[in-house]
Design a protein around this motif. Structure first.
Motif, PDB file in Angstrom:
ATOM      1  N   GLY A  28       0.777  -1.231   0.000  1.00  0.00           N
ATOM      2  CA  GLY A  28       0.000   0.000   0.000  1.00  0.00           C
ATOM      3  C   GLY A  28       0.809   1.281   0.000  1.00  0.00           C
ATOM      4  O   GLY A  28       0.449   2.245   0.657  1.00  0.00           O
ATOM      5  N   VAL A  29       1.911   1.311  -0.720  1.00  0.00           N
ATOM      6  CA  VAL A  29       2.763   2.500  -0.766  1.00  0.00           C
ATOM      7  C   VAL A  29       2.047   3.604  -1.529  1.00  0.00           C
ATOM      8  O   VAL A  29       1.376   3.352  -2.532  1.00  0.00           O
ATOM      9  CB  VAL A  29       4.108   2.164  -1.449  1.00  0.00           C
ATOM     10  CG1 VAL A  29       4.995   3.382  -1.532  1.00  0.00           C
ATOM     11  CG2 VAL A  29       4.803   1.059  -0.712  1.00  0.00           C
ATOM     12  N   GLN A  30       2.178   4.846  -1.043  1.00  0.00           N
ATOM     13  CA  GLN A  30       1.560   5.985  -1.703  1.00  0.00           C
ATOM     14  C   GLN A  30       2.638   6.925  -2.223  1.00  0.00           C
ATOM     15  O   GLN A  30       3.580   7.263  -1.509  1.00  0.00           O
ATOM     16  CB  GLN A  30       0.642   6.733  -0.739  1.00  0.00           C
ATOM     17  CG  GLN A  30      -0.555   5.941  -0.327  1.00  0.00           C
ATOM     18  CD  GLN A  30      -1.479   6.735   0.572  1.00  0.00           C
ATOM     19  OE1 GLN A  30      -1.127   7.779   1.075  1.00  0.00           O
ATOM     20  NE2 GLN A  30      -2.677   6.223   0.766  1.00  0.00           N
ATOM     21  N   PHE A  31       2.487   7.347  -3.471  1.00  0.00           N
ATOM     22  CA  PHE A  31       3.410   8.272  -4.104  1.00  0.00           C
ATOM     23  C   PHE A  31       2.670   9.553  -4.459  1.00  0.00           C
ATOM     24  O   PHE A  31       1.444   9.610  -4.406  1.00  0.00           O
ATOM     25  CB  PHE A  31       4.028   7.659  -5.364  1.00  0.00           C
ATOM     26  CG  PHE A  31       4.854   6.445  -5.088  1.00  0.00           C
ATOM     27  CD1 PHE A  31       6.113   6.563  -4.528  1.00  0.00           C
ATOM     28  CD2 PHE A  31       4.385   5.182  -5.396  1.00  0.00           C
ATOM     29  CE1 PHE A  31       6.884   5.450  -4.271  1.00  0.00           C
ATOM     30  CE2 PHE A  31       5.153   4.058  -5.152  1.00  0.00           C
ATOM     31  CZ  PHE A  31       6.405   4.197  -4.581  1.00  0.00           C
ATOM     32  N   SER A  32       3.430  10.565  -4.848  1.00  0.00           N
ATOM     33  CA  SER A  32       2.839  11.840  -5.199  1.00  0.00           C
ATOM     34  C   SER A  32       3.465  12.350  -6.484  1.00  0.00           C
ATOM     35  O   SER A  32       4.658  12.180  -6.710  1.00  0.00           O
ATOM     36  CB  SER A  32       3.070  12.855  -4.075  1.00  0.00           C
ATOM     37  OG  SER A  32       2.566  14.105  -4.452  1.00  0.00           O
ATOM     38  N   ARG A  33       2.655  12.987  -7.319  1.00  0.00           N
ATOM     39  CA  ARG A  33       3.130  13.560  -8.578  1.00  0.00           C
ATOM     40  C   ARG A  33       3.177  15.089  -8.530  1.00  0.00           C
ATOM     41  O   ARG A  33       3.120  15.739  -9.555  1.00  0.00           O
ATOM     42  CB  ARG A  33       2.214  13.131  -9.720  1.00  0.00           C
ATOM     43  CG  ARG A  33       2.308  11.690 -10.061  1.00  0.00           C
ATOM     44  CD  ARG A  33       1.497  11.397 -11.296  1.00  0.00           C
ATOM     45  NE  ARG A  33       1.630  10.005 -11.644  1.00  0.00           N
ATOM     46  CZ  ARG A  33       0.645   9.263 -12.090  1.00  0.00           C
ATOM     47  NH1 ARG A  33      -0.552   9.776 -12.219  1.00  0.00           N
ATOM     48  NH2 ARG A  33       0.842   8.009 -12.405  1.00  0.00           N
ATOM     49  N   GLU A  34       3.273  15.654  -7.339  1.00  0.00           N
ATOM     50  CA  GLU A  34       3.304  17.102  -7.202  1.00  0.00           C
ATOM     51  C   GLU A  34       4.562  17.668  -7.873  1.00  0.00           C
ATOM     52  O   GLU A  34       5.629  17.072  -7.778  1.00  0.00           O
ATOM     53  CB  GLU A  34       3.318  17.499  -5.723  1.00  0.00           C
ATOM     54  CG  GLU A  34       2.097  17.089  -4.973  1.00  0.00           C
ATOM     55  CD  GLU A  34       2.235  17.345  -3.488  1.00  0.00           C
ATOM     56  OE1 GLU A  34       3.074  18.162  -3.110  1.00  0.00           O
ATOM     57  OE2 GLU A  34       1.505  16.711  -2.727  1.00  0.00           O
ATOM     58  N   PRO A  35       4.459  18.822  -8.520  1.00  0.00           N
ATOM     59  CA  PRO A  35       5.638  19.386  -9.165  1.00  0.00           C
ATOM     60  C   PRO A  35       6.699  19.877  -8.177  1.00  0.00           C
ATOM     61  O   PRO A  35       7.867  19.920  -8.513  1.00  0.00           O
ATOM     62  CB  PRO A  35       5.080  20.550  -9.978  1.00  0.00           C
ATOM     63  CG  PRO A  35       3.696  20.751  -9.554  1.00  0.00           C
ATOM     64  CD  PRO A  35       3.248  19.548  -8.815  1.00  0.00           C
ATOM     65  N   LEU A  36       6.337  20.217  -6.966  1.00  0.00           N
ATOM     66  CA  LEU A  36       7.300  20.691  -5.984  1.00  0.00           C
ATOM     67  C   LEU A  36       7.640  19.615  -4.958  1.00  0.00           C
ATOM     68  O   LEU A  36       8.042  19.909  -3.840  1.00  0.00           O
ATOM     69  CB  LEU A  36       6.773  21.946  -5.278  1.00  0.00           C
ATOM     70  CG  LEU A  36       6.592  23.165  -6.171  1.00  0.00           C
ATOM     71  CD1 LEU A  36       5.984  24.313  -5.389  1.00  0.00           C
ATOM     72  CD2 LEU A  36       7.893  23.580  -6.802  1.00  0.00           C
ATOM     73  N   ASN A  37       7.499  18.357  -5.323  1.00  0.00           N
ATOM     74  CA  ASN A  37       7.838  17.234  -4.464  1.00  0.00           C
ATOM     75  C   ASN A  37       9.064  16.565  -5.066  1.00  0.00           C
ATOM     76  O   ASN A  37       9.004  15.996  -6.152  1.00  0.00           O
ATOM     77  CB  ASN A  37       6.663  16.259  -4.384  1.00  0.00           C
ATOM     78  CG  ASN A  37       6.873  15.194  -3.356  1.00  0.00           C
ATOM     79  OD1 ASN A  37       7.981  14.859  -3.007  1.00  0.00           O
ATOM     80  ND2 ASN A  37       5.778  14.653  -2.859  1.00  0.00           N
ATOM     81  N   LEU A  38      10.200  16.632  -4.375  1.00  0.00           N
ATOM     82  CA  LEU A  38      11.457  16.152  -4.933  1.00  0.00           C
ATOM     83  C   LEU A  38      11.578  14.630  -4.935  1.00  0.00           C
ATOM     84  O   LEU A  38      12.145  14.056  -5.858  1.00  0.00           O
ATOM     85  CB  LEU A  38      12.627  16.747  -4.143  1.00  0.00           C
ATOM     86  CG  LEU A  38      12.814  18.242  -4.312  1.00  0.00           C
ATOM     87  CD1 LEU A  38      13.831  18.750  -3.315  1.00  0.00           C
ATOM     88  CD2 LEU A  38      13.248  18.565  -5.714  1.00  0.00           C
TER      89      LEU A  38
END
Length: 143
Positions: A28-38
């Motif tokens: 259940g890993v969660q990732f993010s595609r935010e532009p300011l998330n390194l």
């Protein structure tokens, strides 16, 4: 317009966000595609939406590195809240890394290694891959 607390923004966007990527495999890993998330991890520390100070590194279409930082004082105008700095493609890698480290120093010290490593990965992805020519040996080489 008054500003909203970073904690409140995180509570609102934590479980439902258009940038959120949920994977059922891998526990259940969660990732993010935010532009300011390194690091592309879905966490409060790495979130570019929930933090008033955020850093992003991206590759432009012309092949140059773009460093984006977020201003906290422009809450009413989100379009003006991101400041972008473009590094030309002919600039050396060390100068780009030093400029990124200098920009993040005193701004968000915890994001400095992630910003430099993201820039390093983007610059490495621009280089063409080397292919080895297979040497012929034995009878095939003499023929």
């Amino acid at each position: 317009m008054s500003s909203i607390s970073n904690d409140l923004v995180w509570e609102l966007t934590r479980s439902n966000s258009s940038y959120l990527v949920k994977r059922k495999s891998g526990s259940g890993v969660q990732f993010s595609r935010e532009p300011l998330n390194l690091t592309n991890k879905h966490s409060y520390v790495q979130s570019g939406l929930a933090n008033s100070k955020a850093v992003g590194v991206a590759l432009s279409e012309s092949g140059s590195i773009v460093l984006s930082t977020k201003k906290a004082s422009t809450f009413a105008t989100p379009a003006k809240s991101v400041i972008s700095t473009t590094f030309k493609p002919y600039k050396t890698n060390r100068k780009i890394y030093a400029a990124i480290a200098g920009t993040t120093k005193g701004y968000r010290d915890d994001l400095r290694p992630a910003a430099v490593s993201r820039a390093s990965a983007l610059l490495a992805s621009k280089k063409p891959k080397k292919t080895q020519v297979k040497k012929l040996r034995g009878k095939k080489a003499s023929a």
